[in-house]
Design an enzyme around this catalytic site. Sequence first.
Site, PDB file in Angstrom:
ATOM      1  N   LYS A   1      10.330  -0.535  13.399  1.00 31.31           N
ATOM      2  CA  LYS A   1      10.617  -0.266  12.055  1.00 31.31           C
ATOM      3  C   LYS A   1      12.020   0.937  12.153  1.00 31.31           C
ATOM      4  O   LYS A   1      13.263   1.179  10.959  1.00 31.31           O
ATOM      5  CB  LYS A   1       9.782   0.670  10.692  1.00 31.31           C
ATOM      6  CG  LYS A   1       8.932  -1.013  10.417  1.00 31.31           C
ATOM      7  CD  LYS A   1       7.713   0.347   9.928  1.00 31.31           C
ATOM      8  CE  LYS A   1       6.596  -0.914   9.643  1.00 31.31           C
ATOM      9  NZ  LYS A   1       5.381  -0.535   8.850  1.00 31.31           N
TER      10      LYS A   1
ATOM     11  N   LYS B   1       0.801  -1.079  -0.094  1.00 31.56           N
ATOM     12  CA  LYS B   1       0.440   0.277  -0.210  1.00 31.56           C
ATOM     13  C   LYS B   1       0.629   1.284  -0.210  1.00 31.56           C
ATOM     14  O   LYS B   1       0.699   2.103  -0.520  1.00 31.56           O
ATOM     15  CB  LYS B   1      -0.935  -0.057   1.313  1.00 31.56           C
ATOM     16  CG  LYS B   1      -1.699   1.019   1.185  1.00 31.56           C
ATOM     17  CD  LYS B   1      -3.018   1.102   2.726  1.00 31.56           C
ATOM     18  CE  LYS B   1      -3.596   2.179   2.780  1.00 31.56           C
ATOM     19  NZ  LYS B   1      -4.172   2.225   3.754  1.00 31.56           N
TER      20      LYS B   1
ATOM     21  N   ARG C   1      -5.163  -4.168   6.767  1.00 31.92           N
ATOM     22  CA  ARG C   1      -5.400  -5.383   6.948  1.00 31.92           C
ATOM     23  C   ARG C   1      -6.686  -6.008   6.424  1.00 31.92           C
ATOM     24  O   ARG C   1      -7.205  -7.012   6.818  1.00 31.92           O
ATOM     25  CB  ARG C   1      -4.941  -6.144   8.132  1.00 31.92           C
ATOM     26  CG  ARG C   1      -5.674  -4.980   9.188  1.00 31.92           C
ATOM     27  CD  ARG C   1      -5.305  -5.001  10.517  1.00 31.92           C
ATOM     28  NE  ARG C   1      -5.510  -3.839  11.538  1.00 31.92           N
ATOM     29  CZ  ARG C   1      -5.130  -2.372  11.880  1.00 31.92           C
ATOM     30  NH1 ARG C   1      -3.929  -2.902  10.905  1.00 31.92           N
ATOM     31  NH2 ARG C   1      -5.516  -1.689  12.332  1.00 31.92           N
TER      32      ARG C   1
HETATM   33  O1  F6P Z   1       2.869  -4.253   9.991  1.00 27.95           O
HETATM   34  C1  F6P Z   1       2.669  -3.108   9.209  1.00 27.95           C
HETATM   35  C2  F6P Z   1       2.184  -2.718   8.134  1.00 27.95           C
HETATM   36  O2  F6P Z   1       2.025  -1.051   8.107  1.00 27.95           O
HETATM   37  C3  F6P Z   1       0.182  -2.872   8.145  1.00 27.95           C
HETATM   38  O3  F6P Z   1      -0.693  -2.902   8.371  1.00 27.95           O
HETATM   39  C4  F6P Z   1       0.158  -3.478   6.519  1.00 27.95           C
HETATM   40  O4  F6P Z   1      -0.464  -4.308   6.599  1.00 27.95           O
HETATM   41  C5  F6P Z   1       1.986  -3.313   6.645  1.00 27.95           C
HETATM   42  O5  F6P Z   1       3.057  -2.945   6.734  1.00 27.95           O
HETATM   43  C6  F6P Z   1       2.806  -4.086   4.983  1.00 27.95           C
HETATM   44  O6  F6P Z   1       2.713  -2.839   4.526  1.00 27.95           O
HETATM   45  P1  F6P Z   1       2.175  -2.466   3.186  1.00 27.95           P
HETATM   46  O7  F6P Z   1       1.171  -2.279   1.866  1.00 27.95           O
HETATM   47  O8  F6P Z   1       2.560  -0.594   3.369  1.00 27.95           O
HETATM   48  O9  F6P Z   1       3.574  -2.507   2.158  1.00 27.95           O
END
Ligand code: F6P
Length: 503
Positions: free
Chosen positions: A472, A193, A247
Amino acid sequence: MTPAHRIAALRAAAARISDVPLRELVSADADRVRDFALRVGPIHASFARQRLDRAALDALFGLAGECDFQGRLQALFSGEHVNGTEDRPALHTALRGALVDAAAARAAHAQAREGRDAMRGVIEGLRALGVRDVVSVGIGGSDLGPRLAVDALAPVSGGEFRVHFLSNVDGHAAQRVLAGLDPARTAALLISKSFGTQETLLNGAILRDWLGDDARLFAITSNEQRAAGYGVPAERILPMWDWVGGRYSMWSTVGLPIALAIGMDGFEALLAGAAEMDAHVLHEPPRSNLAAWHALVAVWNRNALGLASHAVLPYDERLRLLPNYLQQLVMESLGKSVRRDGSPVGVDTVPVWWGGPGTDTQHSFFQALHQGTLRVPCDFIGVAQADAPYAGNHQALLSNLLAQGEAFANGQDSEDPHRAYPGGRPGTMLLLDALTPHSLGALVSMYEHSVYLQSVVWDINAFDQFGVELGKQIANRLLPVVRGEAEADDPVTRALVVELRRA
Ligand code: F6P
């Protein structure tokens, strides 16, 4: 009224029945088995073995009224900014249906349809290119939903495309996934995302290099600029949207691996199953609403009975990833200790969700569930119809499912304390008629809405996840340390780095 005030009334109700054996709660009420069960589409749910009586249920449904379950569901479906800390809606329901007439929901629904058209285009393109294998690179919400659905629904004999998943930043994961694949007949989907997730960017770069050119490199993201900067051609970037939480996103373009594995019609059937559950949850009053029951029982177990963990036990090999999927859905959504306004919640929120498939787990951790000091409420999930060829095995599977529900709840006395089973372990039975895209969609949607309604009781935001950010940030700071270019500030980390460098 604060969550703590609401919960106080539940505790009083629980104290009244805390010493009554579960089997007596069941036998004392002739209509309980019927009245503590619901059917919604392909799902039959029985809450008869929860440690509840009718007075406790009245207290819980009173709570649903106080918390305005129906108004809050309407707000979710209408696209109100239910994610207050990030000032945005959570419109996953618009990905699978058009149940409300609000402008935001209508616009989201239209975008979702366009996204599905783009997915169809990608599938046709891959077919034309003679692609056989597709590696889906993503993590968390950009991995777990598609991984669950593909594992559960892809034909055993293999479909048109073989779909593989790569999430962990550990290079062994990439090594394993790529072993045996032919770059010329493989495509990569980089699903993120944010397009800023370290694991996905590193693994994506491995795939980008391994493929040799960008002809079969795709991105699914709400940050098209970043994806383009990374080297994904604009015409191969599919949109994801700010109004879908990671999610909650398997229903969006993030579900492309699912569509590749089971076909676009199968993907549409998954959405239709979720939409059927959405309509039920939005329209039914709490007493006949499956998600409301599930959420209220979860709150009851956590706050009235003080149970600190919750097991998910799918008695179907195809659902073995459901516990992993639910861990993120439930614990990333509900792992909060402040209310929407930032004040302390004042009561316990999410328990530890975990689990694994029956019957394997019977031979690993079930001993602790039967005789340990922890009491763990369980969601048992069974599938009535056998699709595998070995009918006798399915009968054995179902008899084990039924047996464990009974044993946990009823226990068995013995003069020998080592051989006594205390029982009193609460469990919910969720029985699917068959495992299909439709029923899986309905099941997952039910869990999503249960999570949301639990957040309503606790007055927390189910749609942010700031808790994962600190680790992170520190990992980014420590990367130069691991590379040997800097020293760690923290003394324990410093000593550990010395050990790592010694090896
Ligand atoms: O683990 C944290 C998080 O932000 C989740 O909520 C999300 O699903 C995952 O990392 C992956 O995020 P992205 O789709 O932005 O790579």
